[in-house]
Design a protein around this motif. Structure first.
Motif, PDB file in Angstrom:
ATOM      1  N   ARG A  52     -27.392   9.622  10.103  1.00  0.00           N
ATOM      2  CA  ARG A  52     -28.608  10.372  10.457  1.00  0.00           C
ATOM      3  C   ARG A  52     -29.583   9.492  11.235  1.00  0.00           C
ATOM      4  O   ARG A  52     -30.215   9.944  12.194  1.00  0.00           O
ATOM      5  CB  ARG A  52     -29.261  10.931   9.190  1.00  0.00           C
ATOM      6  CG  ARG A  52     -28.458  12.071   8.579  1.00  0.00           C
ATOM      7  CD  ARG A  52     -29.228  12.844   7.530  1.00  0.00           C
ATOM      8  NE  ARG A  52     -29.852  12.023   6.520  1.00  0.00           N
ATOM      9  CZ  ARG A  52     -29.365  11.827   5.293  1.00  0.00           C
ATOM     10  NH1 ARG A  52     -28.237  12.384   4.925  1.00  0.00           N
ATOM     11  NH2 ARG A  52     -30.017  11.078   4.433  1.00  0.00           N
ATOM     12  N   LEU A  53     -29.706   8.240  10.825  1.00  0.00           N
ATOM     13  CA  LEU A  53     -30.598   7.316  11.517  1.00  0.00           C
ATOM     14  C   LEU A  53     -30.097   7.051  12.936  1.00  0.00           C
ATOM     15  O   LEU A  53     -30.893   7.007  13.887  1.00  0.00           O
ATOM     16  CB  LEU A  53     -30.726   6.017  10.726  1.00  0.00           C
ATOM     17  CG  LEU A  53     -31.760   5.023  11.189  1.00  0.00           C
ATOM     18  CD1 LEU A  53     -33.158   5.635  11.242  1.00  0.00           C
ATOM     19  CD2 LEU A  53     -31.765   3.815  10.256  1.00  0.00           C
ATOM     20  N   ALA A  54     -28.788   6.910  13.091  1.00  0.00           N
ATOM     21  CA  ALA A  54     -28.214   6.697  14.422  1.00  0.00           C
ATOM     22  C   ALA A  54     -28.531   7.879  15.333  1.00  0.00           C
ATOM     23  O   ALA A  54     -28.816   7.698  16.515  1.00  0.00           O
ATOM     24  CB  ALA A  54     -26.702   6.498  14.326  1.00  0.00           C
ATOM     25  N   GLY A  55     -28.519   9.064  14.776  1.00  0.00           N
ATOM     26  CA  GLY A  55     -28.796  10.251  15.571  1.00  0.00           C
ATOM     27  C   GLY A  55     -30.251  10.390  15.966  1.00  0.00           C
ATOM     28  O   GLY A  55     -30.565  10.861  17.064  1.00  0.00           O
ATOM     29  N   SER A  56     -31.144   9.967  15.098  1.00  0.00           N
ATOM     30  CA  SER A  56     -32.569  10.163  15.391  1.00  0.00           C
ATOM     31  C   SER A  56     -33.206   9.004  16.148  1.00  0.00           C
ATOM     32  O   SER A  56     -34.132   9.217  16.937  1.00  0.00           O
ATOM     33  CB  SER A  56     -33.348  10.397  14.087  1.00  0.00           C
ATOM     34  OG  SER A  56     -33.315   9.248  13.255  1.00  0.00           O
ATOM     35  N   ALA A  57     -32.738   7.796  15.956  1.00  0.00           N
ATOM     36  CA  ALA A  57     -33.403   6.618  16.527  1.00  0.00           C
ATOM     37  C   ALA A  57     -33.509   6.681  18.049  1.00  0.00           C
ATOM     38  O   ALA A  57     -34.566   6.403  18.611  1.00  0.00           O
ATOM     39  CB  ALA A  57     -32.686   5.350  16.095  1.00  0.00           C
ATOM     40  N   GLY A  58     -32.432   7.052  18.701  1.00  0.00           N
ATOM     41  CA  GLY A  58     -32.444   7.116  20.161  1.00  0.00           C
ATOM     42  C   GLY A  58     -33.422   8.140  20.705  1.00  0.00           C
ATOM     43  O   GLY A  58     -34.013   7.940  21.763  1.00  0.00           O
ATOM     44  N   SER A  59     -33.608   9.215  19.954  1.00  0.00           N
ATOM     45  CA  SER A  59     -34.544  10.254  20.390  1.00  0.00           C
ATOM     46  C   SER A  59     -35.972   9.734  20.457  1.00  0.00           C
ATOM     47  O   SER A  59     -36.798  10.287  21.176  1.00  0.00           O
ATOM     48  CB  SER A  59     -34.499  11.444  19.431  1.00  0.00           C
ATOM     49  OG  SER A  59     -33.212  12.006  19.420  1.00  0.00           O
ATOM     50  N   TYR A  60     -36.246   8.688  19.699  1.00  0.00           N
ATOM     51  CA  TYR A  60     -37.591   8.113  19.666  1.00  0.00           C
ATOM     52  C   TYR A  60     -37.669   6.794  20.427  1.00  0.00           C
ATOM     53  O   TYR A  60     -38.664   6.077  20.340  1.00  0.00           O
ATOM     54  CB  TYR A  60     -38.040   7.926  18.218  1.00  0.00           C
ATOM     55  CG  TYR A  60     -38.281   9.247  17.539  1.00  0.00           C
ATOM     56  CD1 TYR A  60     -39.493   9.912  17.686  1.00  0.00           C
ATOM     57  CD2 TYR A  60     -37.286   9.855  16.787  1.00  0.00           C
ATOM     58  CE1 TYR A  60     -39.711  11.139  17.083  1.00  0.00           C
ATOM     59  CE2 TYR A  60     -37.490  11.087  16.184  1.00  0.00           C
ATOM     60  CZ  TYR A  60     -38.702  11.720  16.341  1.00  0.00           C
ATOM     61  OH  TYR A  60     -38.914  12.940  15.760  1.00  0.00           O
ATOM     62  N   GLY A  61     -36.611   6.460  21.151  1.00  0.00           N
ATOM     63  CA  GLY A  61     -36.625   5.270  21.988  1.00  0.00           C
ATOM     64  C   GLY A  61     -36.232   3.985  21.290  1.00  0.00           C
ATOM     65  O   GLY A  61     -36.426   2.901  21.827  1.00  0.00           O
TER      66      GLY A  61
END
Length: 109
Positions: A52-61
């Motif tokens: 889940r962290l891998a999926g969200s981290a990129g969305s926030y740069g």
């Protein structure tokens, strides 16, 4: 953080603020992986949290954070599929890298 859009800035601040809880959950799952007891369950939790962290981290740069989370997810998934795998030798290193990446992201606030 991104641009001058106040809504995006607020979302980024909330995401950064949530990283402390995410870090604590990852640490708890990792401790479970290292302790006696239901290691498979703890490893599943670690993989899920990292995924889940891998999926969200990129969305926030936070590309480095996303990369580290993907590494943990990948290794944990390998171990779940094959507990005798040598992936466990690298998992401790990658979990430490992920926790460090979370700390670095939290410093950006």
């Amino acid at each position: 953080m991104t641009g001058n859009d106040p809504q995006i800035e607020a979302l980024c601040r909330r995401y950064i603020a949530s990283l402390g809880d995410k870090r604590a959950a990852l640490e708890a799952a990792w401790r479970g992986c290292c302790a006696d007891g239901d290691r498979e369950s703890a490893l599943r939790e670690l993989a899920s949290l990292a995924h889940r962290l891998a999926g969200s981290a990129g969305s926030y740069g936070f590309d480095e954070l996303g990369l580290q989370a993907r590494n943990v997810d990948r290794l944990a998934s390998i171990l779940l599929a094959n507990p005798a795998s040598t992936a466990g030798k690298n998992l401790a290193f990658e979990v430490t890298g992920l926790l460090d990446a979370i700390d670095a992201a939290r410093q950006q606030s």
